[in-house]
Structure formats: C-alpha cells, structure tokens
Design a protein around this motif. Structure first.
Motif, mmCIF file in Angstrom:
data_model
loop_
_atom_site.group_PDB
_atom_site.id
_atom_site.type_symbol
_atom_site.label_atom_id
_atom_site.label_comp_id
_atom_site.label_asym_id
_atom_site.label_seq_id
_atom_site.Cartn_x
_atom_site.Cartn_y
_atom_site.Cartn_z
ATOM 1 N N GLU A 37 1.172 -0.839 0.083
ATOM 2 C CA GLU A 37 0.001 -0.015 0.125
ATOM 3 C C GLU A 37 0.756 1.198 -0.028
ATOM 4 O O GLU A 37 0.460 2.693 -0.728
ATOM 5 N N ALA A 38 2.344 1.303 0.856
ATOM 6 C CA ALA A 38 2.879 2.229 1.003
ATOM 7 C C ALA A 38 3.341 2.007 -0.392
ATOM 8 O O ALA A 38 3.702 3.847 -1.070
ATOM 9 N N LEU A 39 3.941 1.862 -1.244
ATOM 10 C CA LEU A 39 4.844 1.502 -2.524
ATOM 11 C C LEU A 39 3.917 2.086 -3.323
ATOM 12 O O LEU A 39 4.470 3.264 -4.894
ATOM 13 N N GLU A 40 2.137 1.786 -3.490
ATOM 14 C CA GLU A 40 1.388 2.233 -4.342
ATOM 15 C C GLU A 40 1.570 3.370 -4.075
ATOM 16 O O GLU A 40 1.217 4.879 -5.225
ATOM 17 N N ARG A 41 1.214 3.926 -2.703
ATOM 18 C CA ARG A 41 0.492 5.664 -2.517
ATOM 19 C C ARG A 41 1.709 6.386 -2.425
ATOM 20 O O ARG A 41 1.506 7.666 -3.375
ATOM 21 N N GLU A 42 2.988 6.063 -2.495
ATOM 22 C CA GLU A 42 3.816 6.715 -2.878
ATOM 23 C C GLU A 42 4.558 6.592 -4.284
ATOM 24 O O GLU A 42 5.622 7.264 -4.487
ATOM 25 N N GLY A 43 4.222 6.076 -5.036
ATOM 26 C CA GLY A 43 4.192 5.507 -6.739
ATOM 27 C C GLY A 43 6.120 5.226 -6.157
ATOM 28 O O GLY A 43 6.874 5.301 -7.432
ATOM 29 N N LEU A 44 6.368 3.898 -5.682
ATOM 30 C CA LEU A 44 7.545 3.199 -5.602
ATOM 31 C C LEU A 44 7.534 2.004 -6.360
ATOM 32 O O LEU A 44 6.727 1.159 -6.070
ATOM 33 N N SER A 45 8.807 1.741 -6.845
ATOM 34 C CA SER A 45 9.350 0.146 -6.969
ATOM 35 C C SER A 45 10.463 -0.257 -6.082
ATOM 36 O O SER A 45 11.174 0.608 -5.609
ATOM 37 N N LEU A 46 9.924 -0.940 -5.311
ATOM 38 C CA LEU A 46 10.487 -1.967 -4.389
ATOM 39 C C LEU A 46 11.801 -3.124 -4.407
ATOM 40 O O LEU A 46 11.702 -3.452 -5.997
ATOM 41 N N THR A 47 13.465 -2.216 -4.489
ATOM 42 C CA THR A 47 14.207 -3.439 -5.578
ATOM 43 C C THR A 47 15.487 -4.043 -4.379
ATOM 44 O O THR A 47 15.855 -4.719 -4.720
ATOM 45 N N SER A 48 15.154 -3.562 -3.077
ATOM 46 C CA SER A 48 15.796 -4.160 -2.021
ATOM 47 C C SER A 48 15.155 -4.622 -0.837
ATOM 48 O O SER A 48 14.261 -3.652 -0.617
ATOM 49 N N ILE A 49 15.422 -5.923 -0.197
ATOM 50 C CA ILE A 49 14.811 -5.515 1.368
ATOM 51 C C ILE A 49 15.560 -6.224 2.134
ATOM 52 O O ILE A 49 16.391 -7.239 1.457
ATOM 53 N N LEU A 50 15.736 -5.746 3.421
ATOM 54 C CA LEU A 50 16.731 -5.720 4.133
ATOM 55 C C LEU A 50 15.776 -6.512 5.328
ATOM 56 O O LEU A 50 15.308 -5.909 5.896
#
Length: 253
Positions: A37-50
């Motif tokens: 939901e946050a990625l969609e709201r901010e218009g972001l693409s997730l490239t890394s998970i820590l």
C-alpha cells in the motif's frame, strides 16, 4: 541520501521503507500488505529488501513482496529467511540497488544467533537488538553476546538515528526509571515520551547519544544501575553480569 518512511504493522511493529527517487528498499517486512500500500501510495518500485533476523514479524511478508517485485533480499546467512538472495554474516559492506549509499552490516547476536543490523547515512536499522530505552529478549544468544552486540552499536556516532522495529519505548522507560531513578535525562525522557504517546506520535527513531544517556542496558557500568542490579543478583560483579541481571528483571517487570 535516502528518505525513511515509517510503516506501522501488527500491534506495535515498525517496517522501514527507504526511498531514493522512484526506487525503494524495505527493512523487516513482517507483513506485505502495508508495504504494498505504501509503495503504491508513494509511486515507488521495490528493489531491495533488508532483513535483520528470522522471526516472522520481521520477514513474514518477503515472499508476497517478491511475487510483486523482483527485489534482492539481504538477510542473515545463519538463519532461514524465505527468498534470501544475498546472505550476510556481518562485517560486509553492501550497496543495495535502490540508492548510492554504502551500508555496513553489523553482526549483533543475542536476540537470535544470526541477527544483523544495517548502518548507512547516519541511520541504524537494528531490528530487535537495541530498542528505544531497552533491548531485545535473549531468545537464542547469551547475555555476553547481547551485551557485546549492544556495545558494538553504542560505538556508532552519537547522532546516529536508531530505527528499531517496535514501539516499546514507554514500557521500556518505566523499567529504566525503576533501575536508575536518579538519572535526570531519563526523567525528562519519560515525560517527553508520555506527551508524545498521548498525542499518538511515534517515539522512534531515537539516537545513539540519547540511548547512552538513558537506556540502562547501555549503562551497566554506571553506579546506580549496577547497584540496582546487585540488589537483585548480589553476585553481579561485572558489566555482563549486571546486564544479565537487568535483562532477567525486565523479563518479569
């Protein structure tokens, strides 16, 4: 430098979304839904998970996130993390693809044996090792391991922002005040946190300097802290033993 967005999850978890331009990383995604939901709201693409450690509330959302984004997954090599593609032991320097910043990987065993923390751009993402006003329980490691891990984090610059994974501060500070009632900075912090929580504000991030001034688990050499521990465990003759006494006390506080 990246921006940090707080994502509340479950009862009191914080998932940290790191943003640089249109790319993002996420730290300890126990639940995929609020992250998506946050990625969609901010218009972001997730490239890394820590990921810092294997507990479900820190890595339970990884598989679902990977179903939406082909992200690299940095995680402790010594623990079982779903989808891990970049195993880490501590001591490495990594460059997640979402930004240009260099991340130091710090081994912090204690809460779990493979627990790691990430430090970059003046920000520490420490999972369940160091909390605002407290520290994690010893589920797998020893008191000596956890105390050494905390000292490792305490050696970072005092202005370092501490992004821990839970909103435990108010309860932690009640315990801290029982341990060190004469600490004036702690007394002020208790009042500041009470005001913040009454307004529904988060108390994280903290700073290394603030923790060193008011967190009893980083103050085991202070006379009042040591005396409080020895009233419960008279044989607590060194700082590790003081830490162990405090941690056991906190477990039942």
């Amino acid at each position: 430098m990246f921006d940090v967005i707080r994502i509340p999850a479950f009862k009191d978890n914080y998932i940290w979304l790191l943003r640089k331009g249109a790319s993002a990383a996420v730290v300890d995604p126990g639940d995929a839904r609020p992250v998506l939901e946050a990625l969609e709201r901010e218009g972001l693409s997730l490239t890394s998970i820590l990921v810092t450690h294997h507990h479900a509330d820190h890595q339970g959302g990884v598989a679902s996130l990977l179903a939406h984004y082909p992200a690299e997954v940095f995680a402790p090599a010594a623990e079982s993390i779903a989808g891990a593609s970049r195993p880490l032991h501590g001591g490495e320097t990594i460059h997640p693809t979402f930004c240009d910043d260099e991340f130091q990987v710090i081994a912090v065993p204690g809460h779990t044996l493979g627990h790691i923390a990430y430090y970059a751009a003046g920000c520490l993402f420490c999972g369940d090792t160091l909390f605002a006003g407290g520290c994690g329980r010893l589920f797998e490691g020893s008191a000596g391991q956890m105390f050494a891990s905390l000292l490792r984090l305490a050696s970072l610059p005092e202005q370092t922002a501490v992004y821990c994974a839970h909103e435990y501060t108010e309860a932690n500070l009640r315990f801290a005040l029982a341990v060190e009632p004469g600490n004036r900075r702690l007394q002020s912090r208790v009042n500041e946190v009470a005001v913040a929580r009454a307004k529904g504000w988060a108390t994280v991030p903290s700073t290394i300097g603030l923790e060193k001034a008011s967190n009893p688990f980083l103050r085991c050499g202070e006379p009042e802290v040591a005396a409080s521990a020895r009233r419960r465990v008279p044989g607590a003759v060194d700082e590790v033993a003081v830490f162990a006494a405090l941690r056991e006390w906190k477990n039942g506080f």
